[in-house]
Design a protein around this motif. Structure first.
Motif, PDB file in Angstrom:
ATOM      1  N   GLU A  39      44.752  41.192  44.449  1.00  0.00           N
ATOM      2  CA  GLU A  39      43.736  40.557  43.314  1.00  0.00           C
ATOM      3  C   GLU A  39      42.301  40.117  44.188  1.00  0.00           C
ATOM      4  O   GLU A  39      41.359  40.322  43.913  1.00  0.00           O
ATOM      5  N   LEU A  40      42.218  39.186  45.225  1.00  0.00           N
ATOM      6  CA  LEU A  40      41.806  38.434  46.358  1.00  0.00           C
ATOM      7  C   LEU A  40      40.591  39.743  46.731  1.00  0.00           C
ATOM      8  O   LEU A  40      40.084  39.565  46.617  1.00  0.00           O
ATOM      9  N   ILE A  41      41.569  40.750  46.933  1.00  0.00           N
ATOM     10  CA  ILE A  41      40.990  42.186  47.428  1.00  0.00           C
ATOM     11  C   ILE A  41      39.569  42.835  46.738  1.00  0.00           C
ATOM     12  O   ILE A  41      38.839  42.665  46.804  1.00  0.00           O
ATOM     13  N   ASN A  42      40.419  42.521  45.209  1.00  0.00           N
ATOM     14  CA  ASN A  42      39.642  42.603  43.996  1.00  0.00           C
ATOM     15  C   ASN A  42      38.288  42.518  44.009  1.00  0.00           C
ATOM     16  O   ASN A  42      37.179  42.393  43.627  1.00  0.00           O
ATOM     17  N   TYR A  43      38.214  40.627  43.941  1.00  0.00           N
ATOM     18  CA  TYR A  43      37.339  39.861  43.650  1.00  0.00           C
ATOM     19  C   TYR A  43      36.681  39.831  44.927  1.00  0.00           C
ATOM     20  O   TYR A  43      35.033  39.682  44.167  1.00  0.00           O
ATOM     21  N   SER A  44      36.249  39.726  46.446  1.00  0.00           N
ATOM     22  CA  SER A  44      36.024  40.103  47.187  1.00  0.00           C
ATOM     23  C   SER A  44      35.026  41.350  47.062  1.00  0.00           C
ATOM     24  O   SER A  44      34.091  41.301  47.203  1.00  0.00           O
ATOM     25  N   LEU A  45      35.053  42.970  46.164  1.00  0.00           N
ATOM     26  CA  LEU A  45      34.817  43.569  46.029  1.00  0.00           C
ATOM     27  C   LEU A  45      33.791  43.649  45.294  1.00  0.00           C
ATOM     28  O   LEU A  45      32.535  44.041  44.954  1.00  0.00           O
ATOM     29  N   LEU A  46      34.238  42.731  43.893  1.00  0.00           N
ATOM     30  CA  LEU A  46      33.397  42.378  42.799  1.00  0.00           C
ATOM     31  C   LEU A  46      32.253  41.508  43.535  1.00  0.00           C
ATOM     32  O   LEU A  46      30.827  41.541  42.910  1.00  0.00           O
TER      33      LEU A  46
END
Length: 202
Positions: A39-46
């Motif tokens: 979840e945090l990695i996806n937020y960071s990508l966004l």
């Protein structure tokens, strides 16, 4: 407090270094911070994509730029952030462009989870909410603070919690829509008030 601020400044990086760090980490499928969840990695990508766009598109109003010329004494803007934070991604590009308006302002960034002692001095409603900006003079006296959201977004959060008890996915989507429409204007207004208040009290 000064020891904590001094240690945080030793750990701090420039905005460009922070952007480079985000770019490197997201390319490796990582986020900042000790927790590496999907979840945090996806937020960071966004957020990396969002900040890349905002770095190019944010424009500062001429009236705001004029107000920033009033700053005559050196200031340090110390911002607590993390790559996965959506509010940080929306606001940091604006803060960076504001700091560039006057060479008396030095913008420094630190990661929250590496600087919890600092974070715990600047809680919002007893929470470790980011981004949090601390305005310091050269003697590391705290002149002012801002964050974690622009004033209008803060009101949106307050009103939604009053009505619904907590923030949900729908609200987070509505908040992003607001950020996209606002284009950093509310942050600029807040910071004009912030520097004028700082000048009055300094």
């Amino acid at each position: 407090m000064k020891n904590i601020l001094e240690n945080a400044l030793k750990n701090s990086i420039s905005y460009q270094d922070y952007r480079d760090l985000m770019h490197q980490l997201t390319a490796e499928g990582k986020s900042t911070g000790p927790i590496q969840s999907e979840e945090l990695i996806n937020y960071s990508l966004l957020n990396e994509a969002r900040m890349k766009r905002l770095d190019k598109t944010i424009e500062i109003d001429d009236e705001v730029a004029t107000e920033f010329q009033k700053i005559e004494e050196p200031q340090i803007w110390l911002v607590i952030t993390e790559s996965w934070c959506g509010d940080a991604a929306q606001n940091l590009p604006v803060i960076h462009k504001l700091a560039e308006l006057n060479d008396k302002i030095q913008l420094k960034l630190v990661l929250r989870d590496e600087n919890l002692e600092l974070m715990d001095l600047f809680l919002t409603n007893n929470g470790r909410s980011i981004p949090k900006l601390i305005v310091l003079d050269n003697q590391l006296n705290v002149l002012n603070t801002w964050g974690p959201r622009p004033s209008f977004a803060t009101k949106m959060v307050h009103d939604y919690k009053e009505k619904n008890g907590s923030l949900d996915a729908q609200f987070k989507q509505d908040l992003q829509v607001w950020y996209n429409k606002d284009k950093g204007k509310n942050v600029q207004e807040d910071f004009v008030n912030l520097i004028n208040s700082t000048l009055i009290h300094s």
